[in-house]
Design a protein around this motif. Structure first.
Motif, PDB file in Angstrom:
ATOM      1  N   MET A  34      -1.709   9.085  -3.874  1.00 14.33           N
ATOM      2  CA  MET A  34      -0.378   8.470  -4.357  1.00 14.33           C
ATOM      3  C   MET A  34      -0.619   7.397  -4.978  1.00 14.33           C
ATOM      4  O   MET A  34      -1.168   6.420  -4.541  1.00 14.33           O
ATOM      5  CB  MET A  34       0.424   8.247  -3.144  1.00 14.33           C
ATOM      6  CG  MET A  34       1.903   8.291  -3.270  1.00 14.33           C
ATOM      7  SD  MET A  34       3.043   7.753  -2.054  1.00 14.33           S
ATOM      8  CE  MET A  34       2.876   9.107  -0.862  1.00 14.33           C
ATOM      9  N   GLY A  35      -0.225   7.329  -6.282  1.00  9.73           N
ATOM     10  CA  GLY A  35      -0.399   5.965  -7.121  1.00  9.73           C
ATOM     11  C   GLY A  35       0.421   5.033  -6.839  1.00  9.73           C
ATOM     12  O   GLY A  35       1.562   5.374  -6.352  1.00  9.73           O
TER      13      GLY A  35
ATOM     14  N   LEU B  33      -7.025  -5.190  -6.213  1.00 10.56           N
ATOM     15  CA  LEU B  33      -5.503  -4.935  -5.848  1.00 10.56           C
ATOM     16  C   LEU B  33      -5.458  -4.361  -4.533  1.00 10.56           C
ATOM     17  O   LEU B  33      -4.736  -4.500  -3.733  1.00 10.56           O
ATOM     18  CB  LEU B  33      -4.973  -3.850  -6.721  1.00 10.56           C
ATOM     19  CG  LEU B  33      -3.497  -3.799  -6.600  1.00 10.56           C
ATOM     20  CD1 LEU B  33      -2.573  -5.110  -6.628  1.00 10.56           C
ATOM     21  CD2 LEU B  33      -2.926  -2.486  -7.450  1.00 10.56           C
ATOM     22  N   ALA B  34      -6.244  -3.365  -4.114  1.00  8.41           N
ATOM     23  CA  ALA B  34      -6.402  -2.801  -2.583  1.00  8.41           C
ATOM     24  C   ALA B  34      -6.372  -3.842  -1.674  1.00  8.41           C
ATOM     25  O   ALA B  34      -5.755  -3.838  -0.546  1.00  8.41           O
ATOM     26  CB  ALA B  34      -7.510  -1.607  -2.519  1.00  8.41           C
TER      27      ALA B  34
ATOM     28  N   THR C 267      -5.699  -6.792  -2.131  1.00  7.76           N
ATOM     29  CA  THR C 267      -4.597  -7.879  -1.787  1.00  7.76           C
ATOM     30  C   THR C 267      -3.475  -7.104  -1.446  1.00  7.76           C
ATOM     31  O   THR C 267      -2.811  -7.764  -0.374  1.00  7.76           O
ATOM     32  CB  THR C 267      -4.196  -7.878  -3.433  1.00  7.76           C
ATOM     33  OG1 THR C 267      -5.338  -8.686  -4.089  1.00  7.76           O
ATOM     34  CG2 THR C 267      -2.978  -9.083  -3.511  1.00  7.76           C
ATOM     35  N   ILE C 268      -3.341  -5.703  -1.375  1.00 12.20           N
ATOM     36  CA  ILE C 268      -2.358  -5.006  -0.756  1.00 12.20           C
ATOM     37  C   ILE C 268      -2.472  -5.275   0.679  1.00 12.20           C
ATOM     38  O   ILE C 268      -1.663  -5.317   1.676  1.00 12.20           O
ATOM     39  CB  ILE C 268      -2.271  -3.605  -1.316  1.00 12.20           C
ATOM     40  CG1 ILE C 268      -1.806  -3.857  -2.589  1.00 12.20           C
ATOM     41  CG2 ILE C 268      -1.186  -2.501  -0.268  1.00 12.20           C
ATOM     42  CD1 ILE C 268      -1.956  -2.164  -3.365  1.00 12.20           C
ATOM     43  N   ILE C 269      -3.795  -4.792   1.292  1.00 16.07           N
ATOM     44  CA  ILE C 269      -3.971  -4.640   2.728  1.00 16.07           C
ATOM     45  C   ILE C 269      -3.736  -6.209   3.429  1.00 16.07           C
ATOM     46  O   ILE C 269      -3.347  -6.096   4.499  1.00 16.07           O
ATOM     47  CB  ILE C 269      -5.486  -4.202   3.038  1.00 16.07           C
ATOM     48  CG1 ILE C 269      -5.687  -2.924   2.584  1.00 16.07           C
ATOM     49  CG2 ILE C 269      -6.070  -4.464   4.357  1.00 16.07           C
ATOM     50  CD1 ILE C 269      -6.889  -2.257   2.425  1.00 16.07           C
ATOM     51  N   LEU C 270      -4.371  -7.203   2.626  1.00 14.18           N
ATOM     52  CA  LEU C 270      -4.115  -8.665   3.340  1.00 14.18           C
ATOM     53  C   LEU C 270      -2.766  -9.112   3.236  1.00 14.18           C
ATOM     54  O   LEU C 270      -2.296  -9.639   4.353  1.00 14.18           O
ATOM     55  CB  LEU C 270      -4.751  -9.472   2.250  1.00 14.18           C
ATOM     56  CG  LEU C 270      -6.450  -9.710   2.268  1.00 14.18           C
ATOM     57  CD1 LEU C 270      -6.878 -10.661   1.531  1.00 14.18           C
ATOM     58  CD2 LEU C 270      -6.839  -9.824   3.858  1.00 14.18           C
ATOM     59  N   SER C 271      -1.749  -8.491   2.094  1.00 13.84           N
ATOM     60  CA  SER C 271      -0.547  -8.853   2.202  1.00 13.84           C
ATOM     61  C   SER C 271      -0.003  -8.095   3.443  1.00 13.84           C
ATOM     62  O   SER C 271       1.013  -8.621   4.151  1.00 13.84           O
ATOM     63  CB  SER C 271       0.314  -8.173   1.065  1.00 13.84           C
ATOM     64  OG  SER C 271      -0.409  -8.715  -0.235  1.00 13.84           O
TER      65      SER C 271
ATOM     66  N   PRO D  46       2.081  -8.262  -3.633  1.00 13.48           N
ATOM     67  CA  PRO D  46       2.494  -7.582  -4.762  1.00 13.48           C
ATOM     68  C   PRO D  46       3.619  -6.618  -4.360  1.00 13.48           C
ATOM     69  O   PRO D  46       3.747  -6.057  -3.254  1.00 13.48           O
ATOM     70  CB  PRO D  46       1.338  -6.712  -5.130  1.00 13.48           C
ATOM     71  CG  PRO D  46       0.063  -6.780  -4.108  1.00 13.48           C
ATOM     72  CD  PRO D  46       0.778  -8.097  -3.244  1.00 13.48           C
ATOM     73  N   VAL D  47       4.427  -6.400  -5.257  1.00 14.87           N
ATOM     74  CA  VAL D  47       5.756  -5.499  -4.985  1.00 14.87           C
ATOM     75  C   VAL D  47       5.417  -4.026  -4.082  1.00 14.87           C
ATOM     76  O   VAL D  47       5.878  -3.751  -3.293  1.00 14.87           O
ATOM     77  CB  VAL D  47       6.235  -5.030  -6.330  1.00 14.87           C
ATOM     78  CG1 VAL D  47       7.519  -3.934  -6.180  1.00 14.87           C
ATOM     79  CG2 VAL D  47       6.752  -6.045  -7.298  1.00 14.87           C
TER      80      VAL D  47
END
Ligand code: ZN
Ligand code: ZN
Length: 286
Positions: free
Chosen positions: A1-2, A89-90, A92-96, A160-161
Motif C-alpha cells: 500500500m503506497g 520516510l519509513a 520517520t513514520i515509525i518514530l512518529s 508526516p500526514v
C-alpha cells in the motif's frame, strides 16, 4: 500500500477498518465470549455506538480539517522535531507512530490522576460490561481534549500526514480489538503482550478495584506499562470472576443510556483534595 494510496483514500480506509474490526470482533464475541454480559447487549450497543456517532459529528463540526490538517500545516511551516532531520520516510513514520502512542499512554495516566479529568474518563470506565463497543465509548469533551493534545503532539514532533492517518486507524482498530469480550490462547497472549496490548491485558484496567484500574494504561504498545511500572499481569479474581466498571455508577440506566453518559462528568460534588479515586467517589456519591 503506497503513501499516496493511503492519503488519497483516507476516509474509505478509516471507515473500512472501523466497520471491518467491529464486524470481526462482534462475531468473535458471539462465537467465543470471554465473560457473560450483565446488561442487555441491545441497550449497551445502541447507546455506546450512538455516542460514537454523536462524537464524530461534533468533531467534524469543530475541527473540519482534523489532525491531518494540522500535520499538513506543520509540514508546510517546517515545524516539529522530525522536520529538522532528513531521515528516511519509513523511519520517520515509525518514530512518529511510536511517539504518538507514548503521548496517548501519558494522557491516559493523566486522566486517571487528575480528578476533573477523571470525571470525563469515568464515562469509559462506567460501562458495566466490557466489549468491542466499550473501546470506542468516550465522553465528547474527552474526545475534544484528546484531539487538542494530538494537535500539539503533531506540531511538536512533526509527524508526516501519512503517519497521522496510519496511527489513528491503528489506534481505533486496536482499541476495538483489546476491548473485545474475547480471549486468546494463553501462550499466544503471553507472547503478544511483550509487544502489544491484548484483550486480557486491557481488561484488568476495567476492574472495579482501584489498584487494578490504575494499571495497564497502554492502548497499542505494551512497553510503556512495563517500562513505567504500571503493568499488571492478571486480575486477582480472574477474568470471569472480576467485576467490571466503577463503584459510583452501578445503575444500568445511568451507566448505559447516552443521556446518562453525557451527564456523567457533571454528577456529584466537586472536591479538590482527593487523589485517591475510591476515596473521592465514596465521599461524593455515598
Ligand atoms: Zn482508563
Ligand atoms: Zn479501556
Amino acid at each position: 500500500m503506497g503513501i499516496d494510496y493511503i492519503t488519497g483514500n483516507e476516509n474509505t480506509l478509516r471507515l473500512g477498518f472501523f466497520f471491518g474490526t467491529l464486524a470481526i470482533m462482534a462475531l468473535w464475541e458471539i462465537v467465543a465470549p470471554r465473560r457473560a454480559l450483565t446488561v442487555s447487549k441491545l441497550m449497551r450497543w445502541s447507546n455506546n455506538l450512538g455516542l460514537v456517532f454523536f462524537n464524530s459529528f461534533i468533531l467534524r463540526l469543530l475541527f473540519p480539517a482534523a489532525a491531518v490538517g494540522v500535520a499538513v500545516f506543520a509540514a508546510e511551516q517546517g515545524w516539529g522535531l522530525l522536520n529538522y532531520y532528513s531521515l528516511p520516510l519509513a523511519i520517520t513514520i515509525i518514530l512518529s507512530i511510536i511517539a504518538m502512542d507514548f503521548i496517548i499512554y501519558l494522557q491516559h495516566v493523566l486522566v486517571h490522576a487528575v480528578p476533573a479529568l477523571w470525571r470525563l474518563h469515568r464515562v469509559h470506565h462506567a460501562d458495566l460490561d466490557y466489549d468491542v463497543t466499550t473501546g470506542a465509548r468516550f465522553h465528547t469533551i474527552e474526545i475534544i481534549l484528546s484531539m487538542l493534545i494530538k494537535f500539539a503532539t503533531i506540531v511538536v514532533i512533526g509527524a508526516p500526514v501519512v503517519a497521522v492517518i496510519i496511527f489513528e486507524i491503528i489506534l481505533n482498530a486496536m482499541a476495538m480489538f483489546n476491548h473485545g469480550n474475547v480471549g486468546l490462547p494463553k501462550p499466544l497472549d503471553t507472547v503478544l503482550r511483550w509487544f502489544i496490548v491484548t484483550p486480557d491485558m486491557h481488561r484488568v484496567h476495567h476492574s472495579i478495584e482501584d489498584d487494578e484500574t490504575n494499571s495497564n494504561f497502554g492502548f497499542n504498545l505494551s512497553w510503556w506499562d512495563r517500562v513505567f511500572g504500571t503493568y499488571r499481569d492478571q486480575p486477582r479474581k480472574g477474568h470471569t470472576g472480576m467485576t467490571i466498571g466503577i463503584r459510583t455508577f452501578r445503575d444500568p440506566k445511568q451507566a448505559s443510556w447516552i443521556t446518562g453518559l453525557l451527564a456523567m462528568p457533571f454528577i456529584g460534588k466537586v472536591s479538590g483534595y482527593a487523589i485517591n479515586r475510591r476515596q473521592w467517589d465514596d465521599d461524593n456519591e455515598h
